[in-house]
Design a protein around this motif. Structure first.
Motif, PDB file in Angstrom:
ATOM      1  N   ILE A 159       0.848  -1.199   0.000  1.00  0.00           N
ATOM      2  CA  ILE A 159       0.000   0.000   0.000  1.00  0.00           C
ATOM      3  C   ILE A 159       0.884   1.249   0.000  1.00  0.00           C
ATOM      4  O   ILE A 159       2.102   1.138   0.097  1.00  0.00           O
ATOM      5  CB  ILE A 159      -0.944   0.017   1.236  1.00  0.00           C
ATOM      6  CG1 ILE A 159      -0.140  -0.160   2.514  1.00  0.00           C
ATOM      7  CG2 ILE A 159      -2.014  -1.056   1.117  1.00  0.00           C
ATOM      8  CD1 ILE A 159      -0.932   0.095   3.768  1.00  0.00           C
ATOM      9  N   GLY A 160       0.269   2.412  -0.075  1.00  0.00           N
ATOM     10  CA  GLY A 160       1.006   3.679  -0.144  1.00  0.00           C
ATOM     11  C   GLY A 160       1.702   4.017   1.172  1.00  0.00           C
ATOM     12  O   GLY A 160       1.341   3.525   2.239  1.00  0.00           O
ATOM     13  N   GLY A 161       2.727   4.888   1.064  1.00  0.00           N
ATOM     14  CA  GLY A 161       3.358   5.472   2.249  1.00  0.00           C
ATOM     15  C   GLY A 161       4.195   4.530   3.094  1.00  0.00           C
ATOM     16  O   GLY A 161       4.567   4.877   4.216  1.00  0.00           O
ATOM     17  N   GLN A 162       4.548   3.353   2.569  1.00  0.00           N
ATOM     18  CA  GLN A 162       5.269   2.369   3.388  1.00  0.00           C
ATOM     19  C   GLN A 162       6.758   2.683   3.518  1.00  0.00           C
ATOM     20  O   GLN A 162       7.396   2.300   4.481  1.00  0.00           O
ATOM     21  CB  GLN A 162       5.086   0.968   2.778  1.00  0.00           C
ATOM     22  CG  GLN A 162       3.678   0.459   2.886  1.00  0.00           C
ATOM     23  CD  GLN A 162       3.273   0.254   4.333  1.00  0.00           C
ATOM     24  OE1 GLN A 162       3.840  -0.563   5.032  1.00  0.00           O
ATOM     25  NE2 GLN A 162       2.315   1.033   4.796  1.00  0.00           N
ATOM     26  N   VAL A 163       7.314   3.371   2.527  1.00  0.00           N
ATOM     27  CA  VAL A 163       8.715   3.789   2.612  1.00  0.00           C
ATOM     28  C   VAL A 163       8.671   5.239   3.065  1.00  0.00           C
ATOM     29  O   VAL A 163       8.215   6.122   2.328  1.00  0.00           O
ATOM     30  CB  VAL A 163       9.418   3.653   1.242  1.00  0.00           C
ATOM     31  CG1 VAL A 163      10.865   4.076   1.336  1.00  0.00           C
ATOM     32  CG2 VAL A 163       9.289   2.225   0.727  1.00  0.00           C
ATOM     33  N   ASN A 164       9.092   5.464   4.310  1.00  0.00           N
ATOM     34  CA  ASN A 164       8.892   6.792   4.888  1.00  0.00           C
ATOM     35  C   ASN A 164      10.097   7.191   5.735  1.00  0.00           C
ATOM     36  O   ASN A 164      11.107   6.483   5.772  1.00  0.00           O
ATOM     37  CB  ASN A 164       7.590   6.814   5.700  1.00  0.00           C
ATOM     38  CG  ASN A 164       7.519   5.613   6.620  1.00  0.00           C
ATOM     39  OD1 ASN A 164       8.506   5.297   7.289  1.00  0.00           O
ATOM     40  ND2 ASN A 164       6.389   4.916   6.633  1.00  0.00           N
ATOM     41  N   GLU A 165       9.944   8.316   6.445  1.00  0.00           N
ATOM     42  CA  GLU A 165      11.079   8.820   7.232  1.00  0.00           C
ATOM     43  C   GLU A 165      11.558   7.821   8.284  1.00  0.00           C
ATOM     44  O   GLU A 165      12.699   7.847   8.704  1.00  0.00           O
ATOM     45  CB  GLU A 165      10.666  10.117   7.922  1.00  0.00           C
ATOM     46  CG  GLU A 165      10.830  11.321   7.027  1.00  0.00           C
ATOM     47  CD  GLU A 165      10.304  12.571   7.693  1.00  0.00           C
ATOM     48  OE1 GLU A 165      11.109  13.465   7.982  1.00  0.00           O
ATOM     49  OE2 GLU A 165       9.081  12.621   7.937  1.00  0.00           O
ATOM     50  N   ALA A 166      10.648   6.941   8.708  1.00  0.00           N
ATOM     51  CA  ALA A 166      11.004   5.994   9.765  1.00  0.00           C
ATOM     52  C   ALA A 166      11.943   4.899   9.264  1.00  0.00           C
ATOM     53  O   ALA A 166      12.667   4.297  10.057  1.00  0.00           O
ATOM     54  CB  ALA A 166       9.739   5.361  10.346  1.00  0.00           C
ATOM     55  N   ASN A 167      11.939   4.630   7.951  1.00  0.00           N
ATOM     56  CA  ASN A 167      12.783   3.518   7.492  1.00  0.00           C
ATOM     57  C   ASN A 167      13.726   3.865   6.326  1.00  0.00           C
ATOM     58  O   ASN A 167      14.606   3.088   5.996  1.00  0.00           O
ATOM     59  CB  ASN A 167      11.908   2.299   7.123  1.00  0.00           C
ATOM     60  CG  ASN A 167      10.820   2.649   6.111  1.00  0.00           C
ATOM     61  OD1 ASN A 167      10.964   3.578   5.325  1.00  0.00           O
ATOM     62  ND2 ASN A 167       9.720   1.902   6.119  1.00  0.00           N
TER      63      ASN A 167
ATOM     64  N   ALA B  42      10.923  10.542   2.287  1.00  0.00           N
ATOM     65  CA  ALA B  42      11.745   9.340   2.078  1.00  0.00           C
ATOM     66  C   ALA B  42      12.418   9.394   0.706  1.00  0.00           C
ATOM     67  O   ALA B  42      13.570   8.986   0.548  1.00  0.00           O
ATOM     68  CB  ALA B  42      10.877   8.096   2.181  1.00  0.00           C
ATOM     69  N   ASP B  43      11.713   9.932  -0.270  1.00  0.00           N
ATOM     70  CA  ASP B  43      12.260  10.035  -1.617  1.00  0.00           C
ATOM     71  C   ASP B  43      13.557  10.840  -1.596  1.00  0.00           C
ATOM     72  O   ASP B  43      14.565  10.457  -2.209  1.00  0.00           O
ATOM     73  CB  ASP B  43      11.220  10.747  -2.500  1.00  0.00           C
ATOM     74  CG  ASP B  43      11.253  10.238  -3.925  1.00  0.00           C
ATOM     75  OD1 ASP B  43      11.765   9.126  -4.144  1.00  0.00           O
ATOM     76  OD2 ASP B  43      10.762  10.954  -4.809  1.00  0.00           O
ATOM     77  N   ALA B  44      13.542  11.954  -0.850  1.00  0.00           N
ATOM     78  CA  ALA B  44      14.735  12.809  -0.770  1.00  0.00           C
ATOM     79  C   ALA B  44      15.874  12.059  -0.077  1.00  0.00           C
ATOM     80  O   ALA B  44      17.034  12.125  -0.524  1.00  0.00           O
ATOM     81  CB  ALA B  44      14.393  14.093  -0.010  1.00  0.00           C
ATOM     82  N   ILE B  45      15.547  11.312   0.968  1.00  0.00           N
ATOM     83  CA  ILE B  45      16.589  10.562   1.694  1.00  0.00           C
ATOM     84  C   ILE B  45      17.203   9.502   0.774  1.00  0.00           C
ATOM     85  O   ILE B  45      18.419   9.350   0.695  1.00  0.00           O
ATOM     86  CB  ILE B  45      15.991   9.893   2.968  1.00  0.00           C
ATOM     87  CG1 ILE B  45      15.504  10.974   3.945  1.00  0.00           C
ATOM     88  CG2 ILE B  45      17.004   8.977   3.639  1.00  0.00           C
ATOM     89  CD1 ILE B  45      14.698  10.444   5.128  1.00  0.00           C
TER      90      ILE B  45
END
Ligand code: NAD
Length: 415
Positions: free
Chosen positions: A294-302, A323-326
């Motif tokens: 689902i959406g939003g699974q790759v985020n600042e937390a990981n 997350a994209d920027a990281i």
């Protein structure tokens, strides 16, 4: 990803591409606006005799390059904002793949898991009747999405056809084969993810034989990707579903895993390899990571724990802007959703073409054409990324927005 968040995500991506293309303010306003959005009430009699009124939507973002195309979602989180964001993504996805379509999305705010088949059928038929005026094979062609399937498409096709008085298979795609569905449609998104993963591996010089692959989501998309990459010699080291999954460093035995799941076992409880959580999956050392849930699974937390070299977005909007920027900073090659998971809409296009001609192709022909379209799209995006010195997501958006913008320029403004 929350509703407002998904819209912010899509709008921010659009602005980046529009800025790069130097689009004037008027054109930007046109491209941002939805051409049509219909909100309907869908009164449905439940099996216990109670009447429930659901809210349904059909949003057509842009029809410049052809009839609108996009899925129908049955999920409690369906709102006008989320449908708008997804309709806009469909416009860019179809334009990127060179399909003669605009973008649409629709759905009903409901929880299909709590409804019987009879209730789903009544709700689907009423919804189709409510949006009848704005759908059709030359106007807007719905398809399955989360919470909808081939059977729901069959009911939509039947309802539309009964109102028209003739059988119109081309009104929806993702139908059962017998009713004008296409061979290869079910596996198309996963196959497309696999084709672009192969292209990305070539770019980075990653050898697929023995490459480690981790996949979040073991549904339609995740399973097909796993099977295809395994055939290519990859080791599928981990797969997870909503409650976690299984891990094995030297590669999971996929066939046995699929057998267990087909037999009703929960993925995370299958006795193959070790149990793993979704959080752990994102930190695994691997060459290819595929978020296909689902959406939003790759985020600042990981994002700062991700150790993959290539991240292929099987799901729609699985990576947050942050997350994209990281990931960009850390040198992870991200294949964006509008490219990576476009195999589904591409074979939907094949289905529609076959329906319009009443002539059906072999699965081999479909897979060959799909591979060609996916590989060429990847190469166009890769070349645009080099030309503009941007990441693949920005490059993909530049190409799609440019195409739709050019369509607007050529057609001009009516009246
Ligand atoms: P599916 O319902 O068949 O499978 C979804 C998988 O995600 C399941 O394994 C489920 O357990 C898992 N999942 C759900 N919630 C989760 C969570 N919170 N954490 C971890 N895992 C979770 O769906 P699908 O058709 O495979 O689609 C997967 C994604 O691909 C979706 O984002 C969908 O929008 C996107 N997509 C699908 C298609 C298609 O043709 N099926 C086309 C384009 C994009």
């Amino acid at each position: 990803m929350a509703t407002a968040e998904s819209l912010r995500h899509v709008l921010t991506q659009f602005e980046v591409a529009a800025e790069r293309l130097g689009l004037d303010a008027g054109l930007r306003r046109r491209l941002l606006a939805c051409e049509r959005a219909l909100i309907v009430s869908v009164p449905t009699v439940r099996d216990d005799g109670q009447l429930q009124v659901f809210t349904g939507y059909r949003v057509q973002h842009n029809n410049t390059l052809g009839p609108a195309k996009g899925g129908v979602r049955y999920h409690p989180d369906v709102t006008l904002d989320s449908m708008t964001a997804l309709a806009m993504l469909m416009t860019w996805k179809c334009a990127l793949m060179g399909l003669p379509y605009g973008g649409a999305k629709g759905g009903i705010a409901c929880d299909p898991r709590t409804m019987s088949r009879r209730e789903l059928e009544r709700m689907t038929r009423r919804y189709t009747t409510e949006i009848f005026l704005i759908i059709g094979p030359d106007m807007d062609i719905p398809a399955p999405d989360m919470g909808t399937d081939e059977q729901i498409m069959a009911w939509m096709m039947d309802t539309y056809s009964m109102q028209r008085g003739v059988t119109v298979p081309g009104v929806v795609t993702g139908k059962p084969l017998l009713l004008g569905g296409s061979l290869g449609r079910r596996e198309a998104t996963g196959r497309g993810v696999y084709y672009v993963a192969v292209e990305a591996a070539k770019v980075l010089g990653v050898t697929l034989e023995g490459a480690r692959v981790a996949i979040q989501g073991f549904g339609n998309v995740g399973r097909t990707v796993a099977q295809q990459l395994k055939q290519e010699g990859c080791r599928i080291v981990a797969v997870t579903g909503s409650r976690g999954g299984r891990f094995q460093a030297d590669g999971l035995d996929l066939d046995r895993l699929l057998d267990y799941v087909a037999g009703g076992a929960r993925l995370e409880e299958c006795p193959i390899g070790d149990r793993i959580t979704n959080a752990e999956l994102f930190g695994l050392p691997c060459e290819i990571l595929v978020p296909a849930a689902i959406g939003g699974q790759v985020n600042e937390a990981n994002a700062d724990r991700i150790r993959a070299r290539i991240l292929v977005e099987g799901a729609n909007a699985p990576t947050t802007l942050e997350a994209d920027a990281i990931l960009r900073e850390r040198g992870v090659l991200v294949i964006p959703d509008i490219l990576a998971n476009a195999g589904g809409v591409t074979v939907s296009y094949f289905e529609w073409v076959q329906d319009l001609q009443f002539y059906f192709w072999s699965e081999r022909e479909i897979n060959l054409r799909l591979r060609e379209i996916m590989s060429q799209a990847f190469q166009r995006v890769q070349a645009a990324a080099e030309q503009h010195a941007v990441d693949l997501r920005t490059a993909a958006l530049i190409l799609s927005v440019q195409r739709v913008a050019q369509g607007h320029r050529l057609r001009g403004l009516y009246p």
